[in-house]
Write a protein that holds these residues in place. Sequence first.
Motif, PDB file in Angstrom:
ATOM      1  N   GLU A  11      75.859  42.987  10.751  1.00 36.36           N
ATOM      2  CA  GLU A  11      75.072  41.758  10.814  1.00 36.36           C
ATOM      3  C   GLU A  11      76.018  40.556  10.766  1.00 36.36           C
ATOM      4  O   GLU A  11      76.578  40.241   9.706  1.00 36.36           O
ATOM      5  CB  GLU A  11      74.098  41.677   9.641  1.00 36.36           C
ATOM      6  N   PRO A  12      76.229  39.861  11.897  1.00 40.46           N
ATOM      7  CA  PRO A  12      77.217  38.768  11.952  1.00 40.46           C
ATOM      8  C   PRO A  12      76.989  37.680  10.912  1.00 40.46           C
ATOM      9  O   PRO A  12      77.934  37.231  10.254  1.00 40.46           O
ATOM     10  CB  PRO A  12      77.078  38.221  13.381  1.00 40.46           C
ATOM     11  N   GLY A  13      75.740  37.238  10.753  1.00 40.72           N
ATOM     12  CA  GLY A  13      75.465  36.155   9.817  1.00 40.72           C
ATOM     13  C   GLY A  13      75.809  36.532   8.385  1.00 40.72           C
ATOM     14  O   GLY A  13      76.479  35.776   7.670  1.00 40.72           O
ATOM     15  N   LEU A  14      75.342  37.696   7.958  1.00 43.47           N
ATOM     16  CA  LEU A  14      75.619  38.148   6.595  1.00 43.47           C
ATOM     17  C   LEU A  14      77.107  38.400   6.404  1.00 43.47           C
ATOM     18  O   LEU A  14      77.686  38.043   5.381  1.00 43.47           O
ATOM     19  CB  LEU A  14      74.828  39.415   6.298  1.00 43.47           C
ATOM     20  N   ARG A  15      77.714  39.000   7.419  1.00 43.70           N
ATOM     21  CA  ARG A  15      79.143  39.323   7.334  1.00 43.70           C
ATOM     22  C   ARG A  15      79.972  38.059   7.094  1.00 43.70           C
ATOM     23  O   ARG A  15      80.848  38.031   6.218  1.00 43.70           O
ATOM     24  CB  ARG A  15      79.587  40.019   8.621  1.00 43.70           C
ATOM     25  N   GLU A  16      79.697  37.012   7.843  1.00 42.63           N
ATOM     26  CA  GLU A  16      80.477  35.777   7.704  1.00 42.63           C
ATOM     27  C   GLU A  16      80.156  35.069   6.390  1.00 42.63           C
ATOM     28  O   GLU A  16      81.053  34.493   5.759  1.00 42.63           O
ATOM     29  CB  GLU A  16      80.196  34.854   8.897  1.00 42.63           C
ATOM     30  N   ALA A  17      78.899  35.127   5.963  1.00 45.17           N
ATOM     31  CA  ALA A  17      78.524  34.476   4.703  1.00 45.17           C
ATOM     32  C   ALA A  17      79.206  35.155   3.521  1.00 45.17           C
ATOM     33  O   ALA A  17      79.743  34.481   2.619  1.00 45.17           O
ATOM     34  CB  ALA A  17      77.003  34.510   4.528  1.00 45.17           C
ATOM     35  N   VAL A  18      79.204  36.478   3.519  1.00 42.22           N
ATOM     36  CA  VAL A  18      79.851  37.221   2.433  1.00 42.22           C
ATOM     37  C   VAL A  18      81.360  36.995   2.472  1.00 42.22           C
ATOM     38  O   VAL A  18      82.005  36.807   1.441  1.00 42.22           O
ATOM     39  CB  VAL A  18      79.512  38.725   2.530  1.00 42.22           C
ATOM     40  N   LYS A  19      81.931  37.011   3.666  1.00 43.92           N
ATOM     41  CA  LYS A  19      83.364  36.768   3.816  1.00 43.92           C
ATOM     42  C   LYS A  19      83.750  35.412   3.232  1.00 43.92           C
ATOM     43  O   LYS A  19      84.712  35.296   2.457  1.00 43.92           O
ATOM     44  CB  LYS A  19      83.762  36.828   5.295  1.00 43.92           C
ATOM     45  N   ASP A  20      82.983  34.366   3.593  1.00 40.40           N
ATOM     46  CA  ASP A  20      83.293  33.022   3.100  1.00 40.40           C
ATOM     47  C   ASP A  20      83.205  32.959   1.576  1.00 40.40           C
ATOM     48  O   ASP A  20      84.064  32.344   0.918  1.00 40.40           O
ATOM     49  CB  ASP A  20      82.330  32.000   3.718  1.00 40.40           C
ATOM     50  N   LEU A  22      83.538  35.423  -0.621  1.00 38.67           N
ATOM     51  CA  LEU A  22      84.618  36.194  -1.232  1.00 38.67           C
ATOM     52  C   LEU A  22      85.947  35.442  -1.136  1.00 38.67           C
ATOM     53  O   LEU A  22      86.750  35.454  -2.077  1.00 38.67           O
ATOM     54  CB  LEU A  22      84.744  37.565  -0.559  1.00 38.67           C
ATOM     55  N   GLU A  23      86.181  34.785  -0.001  1.00 36.06           N
ATOM     56  CA  GLU A  23      87.421  34.020   0.151  1.00 36.06           C
ATOM     57  C   GLU A  23      87.434  32.827  -0.801  1.00 36.06           C
ATOM     58  O   GLU A  23      88.489  32.495  -1.370  1.00 36.06           O
ATOM     59  CB  GLU A  23      87.578  33.566   1.599  1.00 36.06           C
ATOM     60  N   GLU A  24      86.280  32.194  -0.997  1.00 34.47           N
ATOM     61  CA  GLU A  24      86.196  31.096  -1.962  1.00 34.47           C
ATOM     62  C   GLU A  24      86.442  31.590  -3.388  1.00 34.47           C
ATOM     63  O   GLU A  24      86.862  30.812  -4.258  1.00 34.47           O
ATOM     64  CB  GLU A  24      84.822  30.430  -1.882  1.00 34.47           C
ATOM     65  N   SER A  25      86.210  32.878  -3.613  1.00 30.18           N
ATOM     66  CA  SER A  25      86.420  33.475  -4.939  1.00 30.18           C
ATOM     67  C   SER A  25      87.837  33.997  -5.123  1.00 30.18           C
ATOM     68  O   SER A  25      88.149  34.614  -6.146  1.00 30.18           O
ATOM     69  CB  SER A  25      85.408  34.618  -5.156  1.00 30.18           C
ATOM     70  N   GLY A  26      88.699  33.783  -4.127  1.00 34.78           N
ATOM     71  CA  GLY A  26      90.106  34.114  -4.287  1.00 34.78           C
ATOM     72  C   GLY A  26      90.566  35.409  -3.631  1.00 34.78           C
ATOM     73  O   GLY A  26      91.706  35.832  -3.837  1.00 34.78           O
ATOM     74  N   PHE A  27      89.716  36.017  -2.794  1.00 34.10           N
ATOM     75  CA  PHE A  27      90.101  37.252  -2.127  1.00 34.10           C
ATOM     76  C   PHE A  27      90.532  36.976  -0.681  1.00 34.10           C
ATOM     77  O   PHE A  27      90.067  36.020  -0.059  1.00 34.10           O
ATOM     78  CB  PHE A  27      88.933  38.245  -2.107  1.00 34.10           C
ATOM     79  N   ALA A  28      91.402  37.842  -0.166  1.00 30.16           N
ATOM     80  CA  ALA A  28      91.739  37.832   1.250  1.00 30.16           C
ATOM     81  C   ALA A  28      90.853  38.871   1.925  1.00 30.16           C
ATOM     82  O   ALA A  28      90.854  40.039   1.514  1.00 30.16           O
ATOM     83  CB  ALA A  28      93.214  38.160   1.462  1.00 30.16           C
ATOM     84  N   VAL A  29      90.100  38.467   2.939  1.00 28.78           N
ATOM     85  CA  VAL A  29      89.071  39.346   3.503  1.00 28.78           C
ATOM     86  C   VAL A  29      89.287  39.577   4.988  1.00 28.78           C
ATOM     87  O   VAL A  29      89.429  38.622   5.766  1.00 28.78           O
ATOM     88  CB  VAL A  29      87.666  38.747   3.290  1.00 28.78           C
ATOM     89  N   GLN A  30      89.321  40.856   5.372  1.00 26.01           N
ATOM     90  CA  GLN A  30      89.251  41.247   6.775  1.00 26.01           C
ATOM     91  C   GLN A  30      87.843  41.740   7.047  1.00 26.01           C
ATOM     92  O   GLN A  30      87.212  42.346   6.178  1.00 26.01           O
ATOM     93  CB  GLN A  30      90.240  42.368   7.090  1.00 26.01           C
ATOM     94  N   VAL A  31      87.345  41.522   8.272  1.00 23.00           N
ATOM     95  CA  VAL A  31      85.991  41.949   8.586  1.00 23.00           C
ATOM     96  C   VAL A  31      85.992  42.874   9.786  1.00 23.00           C
ATOM     97  O   VAL A  31      86.856  42.786  10.671  1.00 23.00           O
ATOM     98  CB  VAL A  31      85.070  40.743   8.860  1.00 23.00           C
ATOM     99  N   ALA A  32      85.000  43.777   9.787  1.00 20.96           N
ATOM    100  CA  ALA A  32      84.780  44.681  10.911  1.00 20.96           C
ATOM    101  C   ALA A  32      83.285  44.745  11.159  1.00 20.96           C
ATOM    102  O   ALA A  32      82.486  44.721  10.227  1.00 20.96           O
ATOM    103  CB  ALA A  32      85.339  46.071  10.602  1.00 20.96           C
ATOM    104  N   PRO A 109      75.576  36.987  -4.916  1.00 15.78           N
ATOM    105  CA  PRO A 109      77.001  37.057  -4.569  1.00 15.78           C
ATOM    106  C   PRO A 109      77.911  37.043  -5.794  1.00 15.78           C
ATOM    107  O   PRO A 109      79.002  37.623  -5.766  1.00 15.78           O
ATOM    108  CB  PRO A 109      77.232  35.829  -3.686  1.00 15.78           C
ATOM    109  N   ASP A 110      77.472  36.412  -6.872  1.00 15.09           N
ATOM    110  CA  ASP A 110      78.290  36.428  -8.087  1.00 15.09           C
ATOM    111  C   ASP A 110      78.368  37.835  -8.670  1.00 15.09           C
ATOM    112  O   ASP A 110      79.397  38.228  -9.245  1.00 15.09           O
ATOM    113  CB  ASP A 110      77.705  35.475  -9.137  1.00 15.09           C
ATOM    114  N   GLU A 111      77.287  38.593  -8.517  1.00 19.41           N
ATOM    115  CA  GLU A 111      77.315  39.987  -8.983  1.00 19.41           C
ATOM    116  C   GLU A 111      78.300  40.799  -8.151  1.00 19.41           C
ATOM    117  O   GLU A 111      79.045  41.626  -8.677  1.00 19.41           O
ATOM    118  CB  GLU A 111      75.923  40.606  -8.892  1.00 19.41           C
TER     119      GLU A 111
END
Length: 229
Positions: A11-20, A22-32, A109-111
């Motif tokens: 799901e593109p929308g969810l994928r990008e929202a979760v990625k953003d 997680l990155e704001e929380s200090g993680f480096a994220v790759q997506v597939a 997302p905090d969980e």
Amino acid sequence: MSPRLLLVDDEPGLREAVKDYLEESGFAVQVASNAREGWDLLQQNTPDLVISDIMMPQVDGYQFLKQMREDPRFKRLPVVFLTAKGMTTDRIQGYNSGVDAYIPKPFDPDELVAIVENLLDRRPVSQPLAEGEAPDIAELANQIAQIKAMLTQRSAINTTPAPIKIDLTPREQSVLNLVTEGLMNKEIARRLQTSVRNVEKYVSRLFSKTGTNSRTELVRFALEHGLIE
């Protein structure tokens, strides 16, 4: 260096929202966008943790997890299912398949961040011991002996770096250097003036980054690819 996550969701929308988030929380994220693409990314650069949907075309999350668990490189890689399949039977199937955490959609997302941080903190360096089981000291001693034997034969090992890039933090490099000297975690912690738990985390990350599963494999990999300073 930020912990590296692989997020697999079609799901593109969810994928990008979760990625953003997680990155704001200090993680480096790759997506597939699917499991096959995720598998290709795993081969290129092993992450510290995988977050995957279950309902995906061609290869679903359960099959993707099974593929990871059957590969020695990813057998202990933490995996989180983030999915709309929230029935009790779905969760049981996920845990029976070897998933580490199961989060039904919609989710907080905090969980998700809290679960990811907890799994990264608790990730074992080696196969977890059963409750009350003592470490196999004889096996540890055997591994150290093998490492020391490798070091004495270092000139016989091809130390020309292979075409591979491994990004190590200064502390990871220090731990790797001491592992190749045959030091145990307690000795490394004393040498670096840190806790044994922190050393375990660094060794675990070294296993993940090099695709190895034991100290002897790690040392051989490091020698063969010129990672020892």
